[in-house]
Motif scaffolding. Structure first.
Motif, PDB file in Angstrom:
ATOM      1  N   LYS A   1       0.838  -1.197   0.000  1.00 32.35           N
ATOM      2  CA  LYS A   1       0.000   0.000   0.000  1.00 32.35           C
ATOM      3  C   LYS A   1       0.873   1.247   0.000  1.00 32.35           C
ATOM      4  CE  LYS A   1      -3.537   2.330   2.684  1.00 32.35           C
ATOM      5  NZ  LYS A   1      -4.261   2.352   3.942  1.00 32.35           N
ATOM      6  N   TRP A   2       1.917   1.248   0.783  1.00 35.42           N
ATOM      7  CA  TRP A   2       2.827   2.392   0.823  1.00 35.42           C
ATOM      8  C   TRP A   2       3.530   2.582  -0.505  1.00 35.42           C
ATOM      9  CZ3 TRP A   2       8.162   2.076   0.181  1.00 35.42           C
ATOM     10  CH2 TRP A   2       8.845   3.282   0.348  1.00 35.42           C
ATOM     11  N   ARG A   3       3.977   1.450  -1.097  1.00 32.31           N
ATOM     12  CA  ARG A   3       4.724   1.514  -2.349  1.00 32.31           C
ATOM     13  C   ARG A   3       3.868   2.017  -3.501  1.00 32.31           C
ATOM     14  NH1 ARG A   3       6.937  -3.924  -4.389  1.00 32.31           N
ATOM     15  NH2 ARG A   3       5.233  -3.761  -5.841  1.00 32.31           N
TER      16      ARG A   3
END
Length: 185
Positions: A163-165
């Motif tokens: 999700k962060w990436r």
């Protein structure tokens, strides 16, 4: 008892253990099929660990090594630890093993538990980080309660990483970089 309010701890202590009585005990209804409420010395009875532990502490009975830690399990874990179904042997395999190890007189049980956990630890985390949903359900059926918790933590960390990436800006400009410096005199 490690934690009085911990449900996992309570359930782990419900595992059945074989106890051999050292002294005669009167007034107990352990075996409903017996005619008397008396247990003779040398009698072998299957009891939950919490009760067997109390009998052991009072030197009334001695515990035998449970079947989930027998030689067959040790050989299977020695051959290929990642393929062994520990959940069917005991859902709280490691926790129960740590509780019973000092009481049964088996000096190798502690090192066996440590070795089994080390051998399975890396594989559980690797599968947790890389397994698809269909493979995850198959893998999780072999895991103990402690390993399942670790596996779920690995999956949630991988989900958070993805999700962060995928979202948001890659780099953020530090607020201090936008300010001008005072000229040096």
């Amino acid at each position: 008892m490690a934690n009085y309010y911990d449900l996992d701890d309570i359930i782990a202590e419900e595992e059945i253990v074989s106890v051999v009585f050292q002294k005669e005990v009167n007034g107990v209804g352990i075996d409903p099929s017996s005619e008397t409420d008396c247990v003779k010395p040398g009698s072998k009875v299957e009891l939950p660990f919490w009760l067997a532990n109390e009998l052991h502490l009072r030197q009334v009975g001695t515990m035998k090594v449970p079947a989930c830690f027998n030689q067959k399990t040790r050989l299977e874990l020695g051959a290929d630890a990642t393929c062994v179904d520990l959940r069917s042997r005991s859902p709280y395999f490691y926790e129960f093993g740590c509780k019973i190890a000092p009481l049964v007189g088996d000096r190798d049980l502690g090192s066996f538990l440590l070795s089994a956990f080390k051998n399975r630890y890396q594989e559980v985390l690797a599968k947790g980080h890389s397994a698809a949903f269909s493979a995850a359900s198959k893998c999780s059926t072999l895991l103990t309660r402690e390993e399942t918790t670790m596996y779920e933590a690995a999956q949630s960390s991988m989900k958070a990483f993805k999700k962060w990436r995928m979202g948001g800006p890659r780099f953020q400009r530090a607020s201090i970089l936008g300010r001008k410096r005072k000229p040096a005199d």
